[in-house]
Scaffold this active site. Structure first.
Site, short mmCIF file in Angstrom:
data_model
loop_
_atom_site.label_atom_id
_atom_site.label_comp_id
_atom_site.label_asym_id
_atom_site.label_seq_id
_atom_site.Cartn_x
_atom_site.Cartn_y
_atom_site.Cartn_z
N GLU A 63 22.44 -25.66 12.49
CA GLU A 63 21.35 -24.81 11.99
C GLU A 63 20.07 -25.62 11.76
O GLU A 63 20.12 -26.76 11.31
CB GLU A 63 21.76 -24.16 10.65
CG GLU A 63 22.87 -23.13 10.80
CD GLU A 63 23.19 -22.41 9.49
OE1 GLU A 63 22.46 -22.59 8.50
OE2 GLU A 63 24.17 -21.65 9.49
N GLU B 156 18.50 -15.48 14.44
CA GLU B 156 19.11 -14.53 13.49
C GLU B 156 18.03 -13.92 12.58
O GLU B 156 17.21 -14.65 12.00
CB GLU B 156 20.17 -15.26 12.64
CG GLU B 156 20.82 -14.34 11.61
CD GLU B 156 22.13 -14.88 11.04
OE1 GLU B 156 22.58 -15.98 11.44
OE2 GLU B 156 22.69 -14.17 10.18
N LYS C 148 27.51 -25.91 17.07
CA LYS C 148 26.26 -25.24 16.69
C LYS C 148 25.75 -25.83 15.38
O LYS C 148 26.52 -26.00 14.43
CB LYS C 148 26.45 -23.73 16.56
CG LYS C 148 25.18 -23.01 16.08
CD LYS C 148 25.23 -21.50 16.31
CE LYS C 148 26.06 -20.74 15.32
NZ LYS C 148 25.60 -20.87 13.92
N ASP D 293 30.85 -20.43 10.77
CA ASP D 293 31.19 -20.66 9.36
C ASP D 293 31.02 -19.37 8.55
O ASP D 293 31.29 -19.35 7.34
CB ASP D 293 30.40 -21.83 8.76
CG ASP D 293 28.90 -21.68 8.86
OD1 ASP D 293 28.44 -20.64 9.36
OD2 ASP D 293 28.18 -22.60 8.41
N SER D 294 30.64 -18.27 9.24
CA SER D 294 30.69 -16.95 8.62
C SER D 294 32.11 -16.61 8.19
O SER D 294 32.31 -15.67 7.42
CB SER D 294 30.20 -15.88 9.60
OG SER D 294 30.94 -15.91 10.81
N ASP E 46 30.90 -23.99 14.82
CA ASP E 46 29.83 -24.24 13.85
C ASP E 46 30.08 -25.53 13.09
O ASP E 46 31.19 -25.77 12.62
CB ASP E 46 29.81 -23.11 12.80
CG ASP E 46 28.62 -22.19 12.96
OD1 ASP E 46 27.68 -22.52 13.71
OD2 ASP E 46 28.64 -21.13 12.32
O1 KIV Z 1 28.68 -18.14 11.47
C1 KIV Z 1 28.46 -17.29 12.37
O2 KIV Z 1 29.30 -16.44 12.70
C2 KIV Z 1 27.15 -17.35 13.01
C3 KIV Z 1 26.73 -16.23 13.89
C4 KIV Z 1 26.43 -15.01 13.09
C5 KIV Z 1 25.62 -16.58 14.79
O3 KIV Z 1 26.43 -18.28 12.82
#
Ligand code: KIV
Length: 271
Positions: free
Chosen positions: A121, A189, A119, A50-51, A89
């Site tokens: 958090e 992280e 993924k 989600d980056s 994510d």
């Molecule tokens: O959103 C993302 O790209 C991430 C990575 C930096 C681990 O969570």
């Protein structure tokens, strides 16, 4: 077999078997084009992170990303991956409110993107309960501890976490809780290298570091960052392996100049 030379699609078992062995390589990429480039370069996992909020959508935080947007990007990236394992994510509010939400939304992501894992958090008992339920559904889960961007406001910005004995002990406890809930790996992280190494030694699943030193079982970087496309982002942990932002500007400048001068298209680019 050296990573990247065997074309067989990687499985969760392959990823887990690399604990303590050859380092795992993961990049965050958000579409078929960059997933394919990463896959062909031999990465082990592509994360549709989600980056994408910050790197390609021009938003100021990952809290702004929706489930539909992650599904769109996840399905796009799927079409670029042949060997790499695809992880998507789960965005803010899709797994924290209830276990039912977590199961339904993670299930949707798997069904609608073709990803092999999701993924989530956090490592509280509440999140671990969601992880357990999703794993029981048959969906592999990667955890994410340390700096967790969906909590950026509560954490007071993108800061190194788990400094000091108490905070380090809490991180270790969270990692063990996620492992106990069935997570197949954990991202660490912005964590001091010594703490990340301790956590890595304490859990049986692979840890993937970002800003967490060299003691993890693997490393992840966000592709636009490592390629030098996200030029304003310069944290200490980031190593840029190319300067594609500058290369792209130069190419577009050349196109504009040649179009205006009439040099493009010439006979060799015409029918
Ligand atoms: O959103 C993302 O790209 C991430 C990575 C930096 C681990 O969570």
């Amino acid at each position: 077999m050296t990573a990247g030379t065997d074309d067989k699609p990687l499985t969760i078992r392959d990823i887990m078997s690399r604990k303590g062995g050859e380092k795992l390589v993961m990049v965050s990429a958000y579409d078929a084009l960059f997933a394919r480039i990463s896959d062909e370069a031999g990465v082990d996992m592509v994360l549709v992170g989600d980056s994408l909020a910050n790197t390609v959508a021009g938003l100021d935080s990952t809290l702004r990303v929706t489930l539909e947007q992650m599904i769109y990007h996840g399905a796009s990236a799927r079409r670029g991956c042949k060997r790499a394992l695809l992880v998507v994510d789960m965005p803010f509010l899709t797994y924290q409110v209830s276990v039912e939400d977590a199961m339904r939304n993670c299930g949707r992501v798997m069904q609608e993107t073709g990803a092999q894992a999701v993924k989530l958090e956090g490592g509280s008992a509440h999140i671990a309960e969601a992880v357990r339920a999703v794993v029981d559904l048959g969906v592999p889960v990667m955890g994410h501890l340390g700096f967790t961007p969906q909590s950026v406001h509560a954490l007071g910005g993108a800061r190194v976490q788990a400094r000091g004995d108490e905070a380090a002990a809490r991180l270790l406890e969270d990692a063990k809780r996620l492992e106990g809930a069935g997570a197949f790996s954990v991202v660490l992280e912005l964590v001091p290298a010594a703490v990340a190494e301790r956590v890595t030694k304490a859990v049986r699943v692979p840890t993937i570091g970002i800003g967490a030193g060299r003691g993890c079982d693997g490393q992840v970087l966000v592709l636009p960052d490592l390629l030098g496309l996200n030029e304003g982002f310069k944290p200490r942990f980031l190593k840029r392996y190319a300067e594609l932002g500058e290369a792209a500007r130069a190419a577009v400048r050349d196109f504009a100049r040649e179009t205006r001068s009439g040099d493009y298209p010439d006979d060799s680019h015409s029918f």
